[in-house]
Design a protein around this motif. Structure first.
Motif, PDB file in Angstrom:
ATOM      1  N   TRP A 110       0.718  -1.371  -0.110  1.00  0.00           N
ATOM      2  CA  TRP A 110      -0.087  -0.005   0.142  1.00  0.00           C
ATOM      3  C   TRP A 110       0.913   1.272   0.062  1.00  0.00           C
ATOM      4  O   TRP A 110       0.466   2.180  -0.422  1.00  0.00           O
ATOM      5  CB  TRP A 110      -0.849  -0.031   1.244  1.00  0.00           C
ATOM      6  CG  TRP A 110      -2.006  -0.842   1.126  1.00  0.00           C
ATOM      7  CD1 TRP A 110      -2.285  -2.032   1.659  1.00  0.00           C
ATOM      8  CD2 TRP A 110      -3.274  -0.641   0.215  1.00  0.00           C
ATOM      9  NE1 TRP A 110      -3.324  -2.565   1.130  1.00  0.00           N
ATOM     10  CE2 TRP A 110      -4.193  -1.689   0.577  1.00  0.00           C
ATOM     11  CE3 TRP A 110      -3.486   0.344  -0.531  1.00  0.00           C
ATOM     12  CZ2 TRP A 110      -5.414  -1.871  -0.215  1.00  0.00           C
ATOM     13  CZ3 TRP A 110      -4.847   0.477  -1.261  1.00  0.00           C
ATOM     14  CH2 TRP A 110      -5.707  -0.834  -1.086  1.00  0.00           C
ATOM     15  N   THR A 111       2.068   1.225   0.872  1.00  0.00           N
ATOM     16  CA  THR A 111       2.804   2.568   0.814  1.00  0.00           C
ATOM     17  C   THR A 111       3.831   2.591  -0.192  1.00  0.00           C
ATOM     18  O   THR A 111       4.386   3.696  -0.460  1.00  0.00           O
ATOM     19  CB  THR A 111       3.423   2.495   2.227  1.00  0.00           C
ATOM     20  OG1 THR A 111       4.088   1.520   2.366  1.00  0.00           O
ATOM     21  CG2 THR A 111       2.204   2.786   3.253  1.00  0.00           C
ATOM     22  N   PRO A 113       4.208   2.469  -3.485  1.00  0.00           N
ATOM     23  CA  PRO A 113       4.207   3.666  -4.602  1.00  0.00           C
ATOM     24  C   PRO A 113       4.281   5.114  -4.044  1.00  0.00           C
ATOM     25  O   PRO A 113       5.099   5.842  -4.546  1.00  0.00           O
ATOM     26  CB  PRO A 113       3.136   3.424  -5.251  1.00  0.00           C
ATOM     27  CG  PRO A 113       2.603   1.961  -4.765  1.00  0.00           C
ATOM     28  CD  PRO A 113       3.048   1.926  -3.418  1.00  0.00           C
ATOM     29  N   PHE A 114       3.925   5.292  -3.059  1.00  0.00           N
ATOM     30  CA  PHE A 114       4.067   6.781  -2.274  1.00  0.00           C
ATOM     31  C   PHE A 114       5.642   6.890  -2.004  1.00  0.00           C
ATOM     32  O   PHE A 114       6.237   8.045  -1.963  1.00  0.00           O
ATOM     33  CB  PHE A 114       3.303   6.927  -1.266  1.00  0.00           C
ATOM     34  CG  PHE A 114       1.758   6.980  -1.680  1.00  0.00           C
ATOM     35  CD1 PHE A 114       1.141   7.500  -2.555  1.00  0.00           C
ATOM     36  CD2 PHE A 114       0.813   5.736  -1.177  1.00  0.00           C
ATOM     37  CE1 PHE A 114      -0.005   7.798  -2.854  1.00  0.00           C
ATOM     38  CE2 PHE A 114      -0.437   5.689  -1.711  1.00  0.00           C
ATOM     39  CZ  PHE A 114      -1.092   6.633  -2.367  1.00  0.00           C
ATOM     40  N   ILE A 115       6.364   5.842  -1.370  1.00  0.00           N
ATOM     41  CA  ILE A 115       7.714   5.866  -0.827  1.00  0.00           C
ATOM     42  C   ILE A 115       8.518   6.178  -2.322  1.00  0.00           C
ATOM     43  O   ILE A 115       9.136   7.125  -2.229  1.00  0.00           O
ATOM     44  CB  ILE A 115       7.956   4.756  -0.159  1.00  0.00           C
ATOM     45  CG1 ILE A 115       7.285   4.657   1.199  1.00  0.00           C
ATOM     46  CG2 ILE A 115       9.495   4.551  -0.093  1.00  0.00           C
ATOM     47  CD1 ILE A 115       7.391   3.161   2.105  1.00  0.00           C
ATOM     48  N   LEU A 117       7.508   7.434  -4.930  1.00  0.00           N
ATOM     49  CA  LEU A 117       7.427   8.705  -5.721  1.00  0.00           C
ATOM     50  C   LEU A 117       7.974   9.938  -4.701  1.00  0.00           C
ATOM     51  O   LEU A 117       8.707  10.868  -5.140  1.00  0.00           O
ATOM     52  CB  LEU A 117       5.712   9.319  -5.444  1.00  0.00           C
ATOM     53  CG  LEU A 117       5.471  10.371  -5.929  1.00  0.00           C
ATOM     54  CD1 LEU A 117       5.566  10.810  -7.531  1.00  0.00           C
ATOM     55  CD2 LEU A 117       4.003  10.601  -5.690  1.00  0.00           C
ATOM     56  N   LEU A 118       8.062   9.645  -3.241  1.00  0.00           N
ATOM     57  CA  LEU A 118       8.921  10.510  -2.554  1.00  0.00           C
ATOM     58  C   LEU A 118      10.417  10.706  -2.918  1.00  0.00           C
ATOM     59  O   LEU A 118      11.104  11.688  -2.868  1.00  0.00           O
ATOM     60  CB  LEU A 118       8.525  10.454  -1.075  1.00  0.00           C
ATOM     61  CG  LEU A 118       7.133  10.813  -0.553  1.00  0.00           C
ATOM     62  CD1 LEU A 118       6.765  10.366   0.859  1.00  0.00           C
ATOM     63  CD2 LEU A 118       7.012  12.378  -0.897  1.00  0.00           C
TER      64      LEU A 118
END
Length: 158
Positions: A110-111, A113-115, A117-118
């Motif tokens: 869940w996290t 893709p966001f990690i 991206l950051l």
């Protein structure tokens, strides 16, 4: 010649009607439209474990057909959606769900893709900042610029 043409036409008609005769991927015979709607919704919530990126509604694998039949039987037996999902997860693991719940095992799923991206944005920012600093730095110190100016002026005088 006419019989050959007739035979070929018949063969072509049979070949083209095969998929129609086979029926759809998920035939249902629910008397209750609400039950059929739940069935169709569940087909899109559960993943075929053989095809991996197809829902039970999209897959025509043998296991998917078995899972559709099991889903239909459980719905007819009066099982709730939660009971059916619990049964499928107990039997096939979290992978059978298209949207697995957030847990320790699925946290990275869940996290992630966001990690990523950051990390990408941070790398872009640092690269742009380094490039800007490089552009702002003088190419040479004052003494080197004065020598270059003298050399250019000497070339003009000659």
């Amino acid at each position: 010649m006419k019989s050959l043409l007739t035979t070929l036409s018949l063969c072509l008609a049979l070949c083209l009607s095969g998929p129609t005769l086979a029926g759809g991927i998920n035939p249902t015979d629910f008397d209750d439209p609400v039950l059929e709607q739940r069935y169709r919704a569940m087909l899109h919530e559960l993943r075929c474990t053989v095809c991996q990126n197809q829902s039970l509604a999209d897959s025509d694998a043998g296991l998917a057909r078995d899972l559709r039949r099991e889903l239909r039987d459980q719905l007819r037996a009066g099982a709730t959606d939660e009971q059916i999902i619990d049964y499928m997860v107990a039997r096939y693991g979290q992978f059978v769900l298209y949207r697995p719940p957030l847990s320790a095992a699925t946290f990275l799923l869940w996290t992630g893709p966001f990690i990523l991206l950051l990390i990408g944005l941070a790398a872009l920012y640092l690269t742009a900042r380094k490039s800007r600093q490089r552009d702002e730095q003088p190419i040479a110190d004052a003494a080197a610029r004065e020598r270059a100016r003298r050399l250019l002026n000497e070339g003009k005088d000659a």
